[in-house]
Design an enzyme around this catalytic site. Structure first.
Site, short mmCIF file in Angstrom:
data_model
loop_
_atom_site.label_atom_id
_atom_site.label_comp_id
_atom_site.label_asym_id
_atom_site.label_seq_id
_atom_site.Cartn_x
_atom_site.Cartn_y
_atom_site.Cartn_z
N GLN A 1 3.25 -0.57 -2.32
CA GLN A 1 2.70 -1.41 -1.24
C GLN A 1 3.75 -2.43 -0.82
O GLN A 1 4.51 -2.92 -1.66
CB GLN A 1 1.45 -2.15 -1.71
CG GLN A 1 0.26 -1.27 -2.04
CD GLN A 1 -0.23 -0.45 -0.88
OE1 GLN A 1 -0.61 0.69 -1.04
NE2 GLN A 1 -0.16 -1.02 0.32
N LYS A 2 3.74 -2.77 0.45
CA LYS A 2 4.73 -3.68 1.01
C LYS A 2 4.87 -4.96 0.18
O LYS A 2 5.98 -5.39 -0.13
CB LYS A 2 4.32 -4.03 2.43
CG LYS A 2 5.48 -4.41 3.31
CD LYS A 2 5.02 -4.56 4.75
CE LYS A 2 6.20 -4.51 5.68
NZ LYS A 2 5.79 -4.32 7.07
#
Lengths: 192, 354
Positions: free
Chosen positions: A77-78
Protein backbone atom coordinates in the site's frame (compact mmCIF):
# COMPACT_ATOMS: atom_id res chain seq x y z
CA UNK A 1 31.79 0.92 -9.80
CA UNK A 2 32.01 -2.61 -11.16
CA UNK A 3 35.00 -3.13 -8.94
CA UNK A 4 32.90 -2.03 -5.96
CA UNK A 5 30.21 -4.58 -6.72
CA UNK A 6 32.75 -7.37 -6.91
CA UNK A 7 33.98 -6.43 -3.50
CA UNK A 8 30.46 -6.42 -2.10
CA UNK A 9 30.12 -9.92 -3.50
CA UNK A 10 33.30 -10.93 -1.77
CA UNK A 11 31.99 -9.55 1.48
CA UNK A 12 28.78 -11.48 1.26
CA UNK A 13 30.70 -14.66 0.54
CA UNK A 14 32.80 -14.12 3.63
CA UNK A 15 29.73 -13.39 5.71
CA UNK A 16 27.96 -16.52 4.51
CA UNK A 17 30.92 -18.78 5.08
CA UNK A 18 31.24 -17.37 8.54
CA UNK A 19 27.68 -18.27 9.35
CA UNK A 20 27.97 -21.68 7.71
CA UNK A 21 24.33 -21.56 6.76
CA UNK A 22 22.84 -21.92 3.35
CA UNK A 23 20.39 -19.14 3.87
CA UNK A 24 19.00 -16.96 1.14
CA UNK A 25 17.16 -13.80 2.02
CA UNK A 26 14.47 -12.77 -0.43
CA UNK A 27 12.53 -9.52 -0.39
CA UNK A 28 9.14 -9.45 -2.13
CA UNK A 29 7.90 -6.01 -3.08
CA UNK A 30 5.58 -4.42 -5.62
CA UNK A 31 2.48 -2.25 -5.71
CA UNK A 32 -0.51 -3.16 -3.58
CA UNK A 33 -2.86 -5.70 -5.16
CA UNK A 34 -0.03 -7.28 -7.20
CA UNK A 35 -0.35 -10.64 -5.41
CA UNK A 36 2.81 -10.84 -3.27
CA UNK A 37 1.22 -12.61 -0.31
CA UNK A 38 -0.74 -15.01 -2.50
CA UNK A 39 2.47 -15.97 -4.34
CA UNK A 40 4.28 -16.73 -1.10
CA UNK A 41 1.35 -18.78 0.22
CA UNK A 42 1.07 -20.63 -3.09
CA UNK A 43 4.73 -21.67 -3.28
CA UNK A 44 4.51 -22.78 0.33
CA UNK A 45 1.45 -24.90 -0.49
CA UNK A 46 -0.90 -22.97 1.78
CA UNK A 47 -4.54 -21.95 1.39
CA UNK A 48 -4.85 -18.83 -0.77
CA UNK A 49 -8.62 -18.44 -0.68
CA UNK A 50 -8.61 -15.80 2.06
CA UNK A 51 -5.81 -13.25 1.81
CA UNK A 52 -6.21 -9.82 3.35
CA UNK A 53 -4.14 -6.85 2.14
CA UNK A 54 -0.86 -6.94 4.06
CA UNK A 55 -0.68 -4.44 6.88
CA UNK A 56 3.03 -4.59 7.67
CA UNK A 57 4.87 -7.70 6.56
CA UNK A 58 4.97 -11.51 6.66
CA UNK A 59 8.05 -13.70 6.91
CA UNK A 60 8.07 -17.24 5.55
CA UNK A 61 10.92 -19.67 5.91
CA UNK A 62 10.83 -22.23 3.14
CA UNK A 63 13.25 -25.07 2.46
CA UNK A 64 13.98 -25.06 -1.22
CA UNK A 65 16.40 -27.64 -2.63
CA UNK A 66 19.35 -27.45 -0.22
CA UNK A 67 18.71 -23.85 0.70
CA UNK A 68 16.65 -22.13 3.33
CA UNK A 69 14.72 -19.24 1.86
CA UNK A 70 13.75 -16.44 4.20
CA UNK A 71 11.05 -14.65 2.28
CA UNK A 72 10.05 -11.20 3.45
CA UNK A 73 6.68 -10.26 2.01
CA UNK A 74 6.21 -6.54 2.64
CA UNK A 75 2.89 -4.73 2.18
CA UNK A 76 2.61 -2.61 -0.96
CA UNK A 77 0.00 0.00 0.00
CA UNK A 78 1.17 3.51 -0.79
CA UNK A 79 1.34 4.60 2.84
CA UNK A 80 3.68 1.77 3.81
CA UNK A 81 5.98 1.76 0.75
CA UNK A 82 8.29 4.18 2.57
CA UNK A 83 9.01 1.37 5.05
CA UNK A 84 10.35 -0.95 2.35
CA UNK A 85 13.82 0.47 2.98
CA UNK A 86 13.82 -1.07 6.44
CA UNK A 87 14.05 -4.46 4.79
CA UNK A 88 16.82 -3.79 2.26
CA UNK A 89 19.76 -4.89 4.39
CA UNK A 90 21.45 -8.14 3.30
CA UNK A 91 18.88 -8.92 0.63
CA UNK A 92 20.18 -11.63 -1.71
CA UNK A 93 17.20 -11.71 -4.02
CA UNK A 94 14.61 -9.12 -4.90
CA UNK A 95 11.23 -10.20 -6.27
CA UNK A 96 9.27 -7.41 -7.93
CA UNK A 97 5.66 -8.47 -8.43
CA UNK A 98 3.54 -6.82 -11.13
CA UNK A 99 -0.23 -7.04 -11.56
CA UNK A 100 -0.16 -7.57 -15.33
CA UNK A 101 -3.89 -6.78 -15.56
CA UNK A 102 -3.61 -3.37 -13.87
CA UNK A 103 -2.94 -1.30 -16.97
CA UNK A 104 -3.69 2.03 -15.34
CA UNK A 105 -0.95 1.82 -12.73
CA UNK A 106 1.90 0.55 -14.91
CA UNK A 107 3.50 4.01 -14.72
CA UNK A 108 3.39 3.88 -10.91
CA UNK A 109 4.82 0.40 -11.08
CA UNK A 110 7.72 1.54 -13.25
CA UNK A 111 8.42 4.55 -11.06
CA UNK A 112 8.50 2.53 -7.84
CA UNK A 113 10.75 -0.11 -9.40
CA UNK A 114 13.14 2.53 -10.75
CA UNK A 115 13.35 4.09 -7.29
CA UNK A 116 14.02 0.73 -5.71
CA UNK A 117 16.83 -0.11 -8.10
CA UNK A 118 18.61 3.14 -7.26
CA UNK A 119 19.06 1.79 -3.75
CA UNK A 120 22.72 1.10 -3.06
CA UNK A 121 21.95 -1.62 -0.49
CA UNK A 122 20.11 -3.62 -3.16
CA UNK A 123 22.77 -3.18 -5.83
CA UNK A 124 24.18 -6.66 -5.37
CA UNK A 125 20.90 -8.55 -5.28
CA UNK A 126 19.44 -10.62 -8.11
CA UNK A 127 16.15 -9.30 -9.47
CA UNK A 128 13.22 -11.52 -10.42
CA UNK A 129 10.23 -9.73 -11.96
CA UNK A 130 7.05 -11.76 -11.72
CA UNK A 131 4.44 -10.67 -14.27
CA UNK A 132 1.58 -12.00 -12.16
CA UNK A 133 -2.10 -12.58 -12.97
CA UNK A 134 -1.40 -14.06 -16.42
CA UNK A 135 -4.63 -16.06 -15.99
CA UNK A 136 -6.71 -12.88 -16.25
CA UNK A 137 -7.95 -12.13 -19.73
CA UNK A 138 -6.48 -8.86 -20.98
CA UNK A 139 -3.33 -9.12 -18.87
CA UNK A 140 -0.14 -7.96 -20.56
CA UNK A 141 2.41 -10.65 -21.45
CA UNK A 142 5.83 -10.73 -19.72
CA UNK A 143 7.37 -9.36 -22.94
CA UNK A 144 4.98 -6.41 -22.89
CA UNK A 145 5.63 -5.80 -19.19
CA UNK A 146 9.38 -5.86 -19.89
CA UNK A 147 8.87 -3.17 -22.52
CA UNK A 148 6.72 -0.99 -20.27
CA UNK A 149 9.24 -1.24 -17.45
CA UNK A 150 12.08 -0.69 -19.94
CA UNK A 151 14.05 -3.52 -18.38
CA UNK A 152 16.59 -3.62 -21.19
CA UNK A 153 17.84 -0.22 -20.06
CA UNK A 154 18.76 -1.58 -16.64
CA UNK A 155 22.27 -1.38 -15.26
CA UNK A 156 24.28 -4.07 -17.05
CA UNK A 157 25.75 -5.43 -13.81
CA UNK A 158 22.32 -6.42 -12.49
CA UNK A 159 21.28 -10.08 -12.75
CA UNK A 160 17.60 -10.05 -13.69
CA UNK A 161 14.87 -12.18 -15.21
CA UNK A 162 11.20 -11.67 -15.97
CA UNK A 163 8.76 -14.56 -15.73
CA UNK A 164 5.03 -14.63 -16.36
CA UNK A 165 3.05 -16.33 -13.62
CA UNK A 166 -0.29 -16.80 -11.97
CA UNK A 167 -0.52 -17.07 -8.22
CA UNK A 168 -4.11 -18.18 -8.84
CA UNK A 169 -3.15 -21.30 -10.83
CA UNK A 170 0.48 -21.59 -9.67
CA UNK A 171 1.85 -21.41 -13.22
CA UNK A 172 5.33 -19.95 -13.61
CA UNK A 173 6.10 -19.58 -9.91
CA UNK A 174 8.57 -22.47 -9.68
CA UNK A 175 10.26 -21.42 -12.90
CA UNK A 176 10.80 -17.95 -11.46
CA UNK A 177 12.06 -19.08 -8.07
CA UNK A 178 14.29 -21.73 -9.67
CA UNK A 179 16.04 -19.02 -11.64
CA UNK A 180 16.33 -16.76 -8.60
CA UNK A 181 17.74 -19.41 -6.28
CA UNK A 182 20.19 -20.71 -8.90
CA UNK A 183 21.40 -17.23 -9.68
CA UNK A 184 21.91 -16.32 -6.03
CA UNK A 185 23.46 -19.66 -5.13
CA UNK A 186 25.99 -19.45 -7.94
CA UNK A 187 26.93 -16.00 -6.70
CA UNK A 188 27.01 -16.53 -2.94
CA UNK A 189 27.82 -20.19 -2.55
CA UNK A 190 30.26 -20.29 -5.41
CA UNK A 191 32.86 -21.89 -3.13
CA UNK A 192 30.76 -25.03 -2.57
CA UNK B 1 10.89 9.57 7.03
CA UNK B 2 12.15 12.34 4.78
CA UNK B 3 12.69 14.64 7.71
CA UNK B 4 14.79 12.02 9.42
CA UNK B 5 16.89 11.72 6.33
CA UNK B 6 17.42 15.44 6.15
CA UNK B 7 18.38 15.58 9.78
CA UNK B 8 20.87 12.78 9.27
CA UNK B 9 22.36 14.54 6.28
CA UNK B 10 22.76 17.88 7.97
CA UNK B 11 24.27 16.39 11.08
CA UNK B 12 26.93 14.46 9.23
CA UNK B 13 30.16 16.43 8.99
CA UNK B 14 30.40 17.32 5.36
CA UNK B 15 33.38 19.51 4.47
CA UNK B 16 31.83 20.34 1.13
CA UNK B 17 28.89 22.34 2.48
CA UNK B 18 30.50 25.48 3.77
CA UNK B 19 28.86 28.71 4.82
CA UNK B 20 30.45 31.49 2.70
CA UNK B 21 31.18 33.43 5.90
CA UNK B 22 33.31 30.59 7.16
CA UNK B 23 35.15 30.28 3.88
CA UNK B 24 38.31 31.93 5.20
CA UNK B 25 38.54 29.83 8.31
CA UNK B 26 37.87 26.78 6.20
CA UNK B 27 40.66 27.76 3.85
CA UNK B 28 43.25 27.76 6.60
CA UNK B 29 41.95 24.45 7.88
CA UNK B 30 42.31 23.04 4.38
CA UNK B 31 45.90 24.17 4.26
CA UNK B 32 46.62 22.41 7.52
CA UNK B 33 44.86 19.30 6.26
CA UNK B 34 46.86 19.37 3.06
CA UNK B 35 50.07 19.56 5.04
CA UNK B 36 48.99 16.68 7.19
CA UNK B 37 48.00 14.79 4.11
CA UNK B 38 51.44 15.24 2.57
CA UNK B 39 53.16 13.82 5.65
CA UNK B 40 50.67 11.00 5.73
CA UNK B 41 51.27 10.19 2.08
CA UNK B 42 54.94 9.88 2.89
CA UNK B 43 54.33 7.59 5.81
CA UNK B 44 51.85 5.45 3.90
CA UNK B 45 54.44 4.99 1.18
CA UNK B 46 56.95 3.69 3.69
CA UNK B 47 54.24 1.53 5.17
CA UNK B 48 53.48 0.08 1.77
CA UNK B 49 57.09 -0.76 1.07
CA UNK B 50 57.14 -2.50 4.41
CA UNK B 51 54.09 -4.47 3.40
CA UNK B 52 55.58 -5.51 0.12
CA UNK B 53 58.23 -7.59 1.85
CA UNK B 54 55.27 -9.41 3.40
CA UNK B 55 56.44 -8.96 6.97
CA UNK B 56 53.28 -7.03 7.84
CA UNK B 57 49.96 -8.24 6.58
CA UNK B 58 47.35 -5.66 5.53
CA UNK B 59 45.02 -7.06 8.14
CA UNK B 60 45.80 -6.54 11.77
CA UNK B 61 42.79 -8.16 13.43
CA UNK B 62 42.00 -5.24 15.66
CA UNK B 63 38.87 -3.22 15.15
CA UNK B 64 40.30 -0.08 16.70
CA UNK B 65 43.43 -0.21 14.52
CA UNK B 66 41.24 -0.67 11.50
CA UNK B 67 38.96 2.18 12.51
CA UNK B 68 41.76 4.63 13.06
CA UNK B 69 43.39 3.72 9.78
CA UNK B 70 40.04 3.91 8.03
CA UNK B 71 39.20 7.32 9.43
CA UNK B 72 42.68 8.65 8.57
CA UNK B 73 42.27 7.62 4.98
CA UNK B 74 38.76 8.92 4.94
CA UNK B 75 39.68 12.40 6.13
CA UNK B 76 42.60 12.46 3.75
CA UNK B 77 40.28 11.69 0.84
CA UNK B 78 37.81 14.28 2.06
CA UNK B 79 40.45 16.96 2.21
CA UNK B 80 41.62 16.07 -1.29
CA UNK B 81 38.04 16.34 -2.49
CA UNK B 82 37.67 19.71 -0.83
CA UNK B 83 40.95 20.84 -2.33
CA UNK B 84 39.72 20.03 -5.82
CA UNK B 85 36.38 21.63 -5.19
CA UNK B 86 37.77 24.98 -4.10
CA UNK B 87 40.15 25.08 -7.01
CA UNK B 88 43.35 25.05 -5.00
CA UNK B 89 45.10 23.08 -7.72
CA UNK B 90 45.99 24.16 -11.22
CA UNK B 91 43.28 23.34 -13.73
CA UNK B 92 45.63 20.97 -15.55
CA UNK B 93 46.13 19.15 -12.27
CA UNK B 94 42.44 18.41 -11.73
CA UNK B 95 42.20 15.25 -13.79
CA UNK B 96 45.21 13.43 -12.28
CA UNK B 97 44.10 14.59 -8.86
CA UNK B 98 40.63 13.11 -9.32
CA UNK B 99 42.18 9.88 -10.53
CA UNK B 100 44.36 9.87 -7.46
CA UNK B 101 41.30 10.30 -5.21
CA UNK B 102 39.51 7.53 -7.04
CA UNK B 103 42.40 5.14 -6.46
CA UNK B 104 42.58 6.20 -2.80
CA UNK B 105 38.91 5.28 -2.45
CA UNK B 106 39.59 1.91 -4.08
CA UNK B 107 42.44 1.35 -1.63
CA UNK B 108 40.10 2.15 1.21
CA UNK B 109 37.57 -0.32 -0.14
CA UNK B 110 40.28 -2.94 -0.34
CA UNK B 111 41.21 -2.24 3.24
CA UNK B 112 37.64 -2.92 4.34
CA UNK B 113 37.45 -6.10 2.25
CA UNK B 114 40.71 -7.42 3.64
CA UNK B 115 39.63 -6.85 7.21
CA UNK B 116 35.96 -7.70 6.91
CA UNK B 117 36.40 -11.23 8.24
CA UNK B 118 36.98 -10.07 11.81
CA UNK B 119 35.08 -6.77 11.83
CA UNK B 120 31.67 -6.48 13.44
CA UNK B 121 29.06 -6.36 10.72
CA UNK B 122 28.04 -2.87 11.80
CA UNK B 123 31.55 -1.59 11.10
CA UNK B 124 31.59 -3.30 7.71
CA UNK B 125 28.26 -1.76 6.82
CA UNK B 126 29.11 1.73 7.98
CA UNK B 127 32.53 1.59 6.30
CA UNK B 128 30.96 0.54 3.03
CA UNK B 129 28.43 3.32 3.40
CA UNK B 130 31.23 5.83 3.92
CA UNK B 131 33.00 4.54 0.84
CA UNK B 132 29.92 4.81 -1.30
CA UNK B 133 29.36 8.35 0.01
CA UNK B 134 32.94 9.26 -0.90
CA UNK B 135 32.47 7.77 -4.35
CA UNK B 136 29.33 9.78 -4.79
CA UNK B 137 31.02 13.02 -3.77
CA UNK B 138 33.81 12.22 -6.19
CA UNK B 139 31.36 11.53 -8.99
CA UNK B 140 29.51 14.77 -8.36
CA UNK B 141 32.78 16.67 -8.27
CA UNK B 142 34.03 15.02 -11.46
CA UNK B 143 30.84 15.83 -13.28
CA UNK B 144 31.19 19.47 -12.20
CA UNK B 145 34.85 19.82 -13.01
CA UNK B 146 35.17 17.49 -15.97
CA UNK B 147 31.76 17.21 -17.57
CA UNK B 148 33.17 16.21 -20.93
CA UNK B 149 35.45 13.54 -19.59
CA UNK B 150 32.62 11.94 -17.70
CA UNK B 151 30.46 11.83 -20.78
CA UNK B 152 33.24 10.17 -22.75
CA UNK B 153 33.79 7.65 -20.02
CA UNK B 154 30.14 6.71 -19.85
CA UNK B 155 29.92 6.05 -23.55
CA UNK B 156 33.14 4.15 -23.77
CA UNK B 157 32.30 0.90 -25.50
CA UNK B 158 33.57 -2.30 -24.00
CA UNK B 159 33.98 -4.38 -27.13
CA UNK B 160 32.29 -3.11 -30.26
CA UNK B 161 33.10 -0.34 -32.66
CA UNK B 162 32.00 2.84 -30.86
CA UNK B 163 30.16 4.45 -33.78
CA UNK B 164 28.34 1.28 -34.65
CA UNK B 165 27.24 0.66 -31.11
CA UNK B 166 26.04 4.16 -30.34
CA UNK B 167 23.97 4.08 -33.51
CA UNK B 168 22.56 0.76 -32.55
CA UNK B 169 21.61 2.05 -29.11
CA UNK B 170 19.87 5.04 -30.60
CA UNK B 171 17.89 2.84 -32.91
CA UNK B 172 16.95 0.57 -30.07
CA UNK B 173 15.76 3.42 -27.91
CA UNK B 174 13.82 5.36 -30.50
CA UNK B 175 10.73 3.19 -30.70
CA UNK B 176 10.63 2.99 -26.92
CA UNK B 177 10.79 6.73 -26.32
CA UNK B 178 7.09 7.46 -26.74
CA UNK B 179 6.41 4.54 -24.40
CA UNK B 180 4.71 1.26 -24.99
CA UNK B 181 1.11 1.73 -26.08
CA UNK B 182 -0.96 0.14 -23.38
CA UNK B 183 -4.20 -1.30 -24.71
CA UNK B 184 -7.42 -0.05 -23.17
CA UNK B 185 -9.16 -2.46 -20.90
CA UNK B 186 -12.87 -3.25 -21.29
CA UNK B 187 -15.14 -1.07 -19.23
CA UNK B 188 -17.21 2.10 -18.91
CA UNK B 189 -15.31 5.35 -19.40
CA UNK B 190 -16.17 9.06 -19.35
CA UNK B 191 -19.94 9.03 -18.90
CA UNK B 192 -22.33 11.41 -17.25
CA UNK B 193 -25.87 10.82 -16.00
CA UNK B 194 -26.32 7.35 -17.53
CA UNK B 195 -27.40 3.90 -16.43
CA UNK B 196 -24.62 1.52 -17.48
CA UNK B 197 -25.34 -2.21 -17.55
CA UNK B 198 -23.03 -5.11 -18.34
CA UNK B 199 -23.49 -8.85 -17.90
CA UNK B 200 -20.35 -10.97 -17.64
CA UNK B 201 -20.74 -14.32 -19.38
CA UNK B 202 -19.26 -17.39 -17.73
CA UNK B 203 -16.42 -17.62 -20.24
CA UNK B 204 -14.98 -14.12 -20.00
CA UNK B 205 -12.96 -14.12 -16.81
CA UNK B 206 -11.13 -10.93 -17.45
CA UNK B 207 -10.76 -7.56 -15.83
CA UNK B 208 -13.16 -4.64 -16.11
CA UNK B 209 -12.67 -0.94 -15.50
CA UNK B 210 -15.13 1.80 -14.62
CA UNK B 211 -13.49 5.20 -14.74
CA UNK B 212 -14.31 8.91 -14.92
CA UNK B 213 -18.03 8.64 -14.34
CA UNK B 214 -20.27 11.39 -13.03
CA UNK B 215 -23.78 10.79 -11.69
CA UNK B 216 -24.09 7.33 -13.24
CA UNK B 217 -25.58 4.06 -12.08
CA UNK B 218 -23.44 1.00 -12.94
CA UNK B 219 -24.95 -2.50 -12.84
CA UNK B 220 -22.58 -5.43 -13.35
CA UNK B 221 -23.97 -8.95 -13.15
CA UNK B 222 -22.18 -12.27 -13.54
CA UNK B 223 -18.66 -13.09 -12.37
CA UNK B 224 -15.54 -11.11 -13.17
CA UNK B 225 -11.92 -11.70 -12.07
CA UNK B 226 -10.76 -8.16 -11.37
CA UNK B 227 -12.50 -4.81 -11.13
CA UNK B 228 -10.82 -1.41 -11.27
CA UNK B 229 -12.78 1.66 -10.17
CA UNK B 230 -11.24 5.07 -10.81
CA UNK B 231 -12.51 8.64 -10.37
CA UNK B 232 -16.25 8.45 -9.77
CA UNK B 233 -18.57 11.19 -8.47
CA UNK B 234 -22.17 10.81 -7.33
CA UNK B 235 -22.38 7.28 -8.71
CA UNK B 236 -24.07 4.07 -7.67
CA UNK B 237 -22.19 0.87 -8.43
CA UNK B 238 -23.81 -2.56 -8.07
CA UNK B 239 -21.82 -5.72 -8.80
CA UNK B 240 -22.14 -9.47 -8.63
CA UNK B 241 -19.17 -11.54 -7.48
CA UNK B 242 -15.61 -10.44 -8.22
CA UNK B 243 -13.51 -13.57 -7.79
CA UNK B 244 -10.19 -11.72 -7.54
CA UNK B 245 -9.86 -8.22 -6.21
CA UNK B 246 -11.49 -4.82 -6.46
CA UNK B 247 -9.29 -1.74 -6.56
CA UNK B 248 -11.02 1.58 -5.94
CA UNK B 249 -9.23 4.91 -6.28
CA UNK B 250 -10.66 8.42 -6.06
CA UNK B 251 -14.41 8.28 -5.44
CA UNK B 252 -16.69 10.88 -3.90
CA UNK B 253 -20.34 10.73 -2.77
CA UNK B 254 -20.84 7.25 -4.18
CA UNK B 255 -22.68 4.11 -3.12
CA UNK B 256 -21.15 0.69 -3.79
CA UNK B 257 -22.79 -2.68 -3.37
CA UNK B 258 -20.19 -5.29 -4.18
CA UNK B 259 -19.02 -8.84 -3.40
CA UNK B 260 -15.36 -9.75 -3.78
CA UNK B 261 -12.46 -11.77 -2.42
CA UNK B 262 -10.40 -8.62 -1.77
CA UNK B 263 -11.30 -4.93 -1.67
CA UNK B 264 -8.92 -1.98 -1.49
CA UNK B 265 -10.30 1.55 -1.24
CA UNK B 266 -8.06 4.56 -1.88
CA UNK B 267 -8.95 8.27 -1.78
CA UNK B 268 -12.64 7.81 -1.05
CA UNK B 269 -14.75 10.60 0.39
CA UNK B 270 -18.28 10.51 1.81
CA UNK B 271 -19.16 7.16 0.26
CA UNK B 272 -21.08 4.11 1.45
CA UNK B 273 -19.90 0.54 0.85
CA UNK B 274 -22.24 -2.45 1.17
CA UNK B 275 -19.82 -5.35 1.01
CA UNK B 276 -19.47 -9.07 1.11
CA UNK B 277 -15.77 -9.83 1.19
CA UNK B 278 -13.71 -12.90 2.11
CA UNK B 279 -10.79 -10.91 3.51
CA UNK B 280 -10.51 -7.66 5.42
CA UNK B 281 -11.36 -4.59 3.32
CA UNK B 282 -8.84 -1.77 3.57
CA UNK B 283 -9.02 1.99 3.19
CA UNK B 284 -6.17 4.40 2.54
CA UNK B 285 -6.29 8.22 2.30
CA UNK B 286 -10.03 8.10 2.79
CA UNK B 287 -12.50 9.85 5.06
CA UNK B 288 -16.20 9.77 5.77
CA UNK B 289 -16.64 6.25 4.41
CA UNK B 290 -19.29 3.97 5.89
CA UNK B 291 -19.74 0.22 5.69
CA UNK B 292 -22.71 -2.15 5.72
CA UNK B 293 -23.44 -5.73 4.60
CA UNK B 294 -24.08 -6.70 0.94
CA UNK B 295 -27.68 -6.28 -0.18
CA UNK B 296 -27.98 -6.94 -3.92
CA UNK B 297 -30.47 -9.10 -5.74
CA UNK B 298 -30.91 -10.20 -9.36
CA UNK B 299 -31.88 -13.41 -11.09
CA UNK B 300 -29.19 -16.08 -10.56
CA UNK B 301 -27.12 -14.12 -8.04
CA UNK B 302 -27.26 -16.87 -5.41
CA UNK B 303 -25.68 -19.44 -7.77
CA UNK B 304 -23.04 -16.97 -8.91
CA UNK B 305 -22.12 -16.10 -5.35
CA UNK B 306 -21.91 -19.79 -4.42
CA UNK B 307 -19.64 -20.58 -7.36
CA UNK B 308 -17.41 -17.69 -6.35
CA UNK B 309 -17.32 -18.92 -2.71
CA UNK B 310 -19.02 -15.71 -1.68
CA UNK B 311 -22.31 -17.19 -0.52
CA UNK B 312 -21.75 -17.07 3.24
CA UNK B 313 -21.74 -13.86 5.25
CA UNK B 314 -18.28 -13.43 6.76
CA UNK B 315 -18.93 -10.23 8.72
CA UNK B 316 -15.72 -8.95 7.16
CA UNK B 317 -17.62 -5.91 5.84
CA UNK B 318 -17.06 -4.42 9.30
CA UNK B 319 -13.41 -5.56 9.75
CA UNK B 320 -11.94 -2.57 7.98
CA UNK B 321 -8.20 -1.81 8.15
CA UNK B 322 -7.29 1.86 7.77
CA UNK B 323 -3.66 2.11 6.63
CA UNK B 324 -3.52 5.67 7.91
CA UNK B 325 -4.79 4.75 11.36
CA UNK B 326 -2.60 2.02 12.81
CA UNK B 327 -3.90 2.21 16.37
CA UNK B 328 -6.11 0.16 18.59
CA UNK B 329 -8.83 2.78 18.81
CA UNK B 330 -11.43 3.12 16.06
CA UNK B 331 -10.29 5.10 13.01
CA UNK B 332 -12.11 8.42 12.57
CA UNK B 333 -12.06 7.88 8.80
CA UNK B 334 -14.68 5.14 8.60
CA UNK B 335 -17.74 3.96 10.49
CA UNK B 336 -20.48 1.39 10.37
CA UNK B 337 -23.52 2.67 8.53
CA UNK B 338 -26.42 2.88 11.01
CA UNK B 339 -29.13 0.33 10.19
CA UNK B 340 -31.85 2.92 9.76
CA UNK B 341 -29.82 4.71 7.09
CA UNK B 342 -29.11 1.64 4.94
CA UNK B 343 -30.72 1.27 1.52
CA UNK B 344 -32.36 -2.12 2.03
CA UNK B 345 -32.33 -4.84 -0.67
CA UNK B 346 -31.52 -3.45 -4.11
CA UNK B 347 -33.01 -5.45 -6.98
CA UNK B 348 -31.50 -4.99 -10.45
CA UNK B 349 -33.20 -7.96 -12.10
CA UNK B 350 -34.75 -6.15 -15.04
CA UNK B 351 -31.69 -4.36 -16.39
CA UNK B 352 -31.30 -3.89 -20.11
CA UNK B 353 -27.69 -4.19 -21.23
CA UNK B 354 -26.29 -0.90 -22.50
Amino acid sequence: MLFGREQMGLLSIIRKIKRKEKEIRILMVGLDNSGKTTIVLRINGEDTSVVSPTLGFNIKTITYQKYTLNIWDVGGQKTIRSYWRNYFEQTDGLVWVVDSSDLRRLDDCKMELDNLLKEERLSGSSLLILANKQDIKGALTPEEIAKVLNLEAMDKTRHWEIVGCSAYTGDGLLEGFDWLVQDIASRIYVLD
Amino acid sequence: MENEEEAALSSSPNPLDVDPALQKKHQSMLDRLTNRHQTRLGSSLTRRSAESDSSSSPSFESTSTFLSRFSNSKSSIESQLAQCRFGLSESTQVKPQLDQISSSISDLEKLVAENSYFLPSYEVRSSLKTISDLRQSLEILSSELLPKKKFAFKNKPTRKDPIFESKEQEEEKKPEKPGFRVPESPGFWNKKGEILVHKFKGSELGEFTIADLDSCEVRLTGSVRALFVHRLRNCKVYTGPVTGSVLIDGVERCVFIMASHQIRIHNAKRSDFYLRVRSRPIIEDSCGVRFAPYCLSYQGIEDELREASLDGETKNWSNVDDFLWLRAVQSPNWSILPEDERVGLVDISNSEES
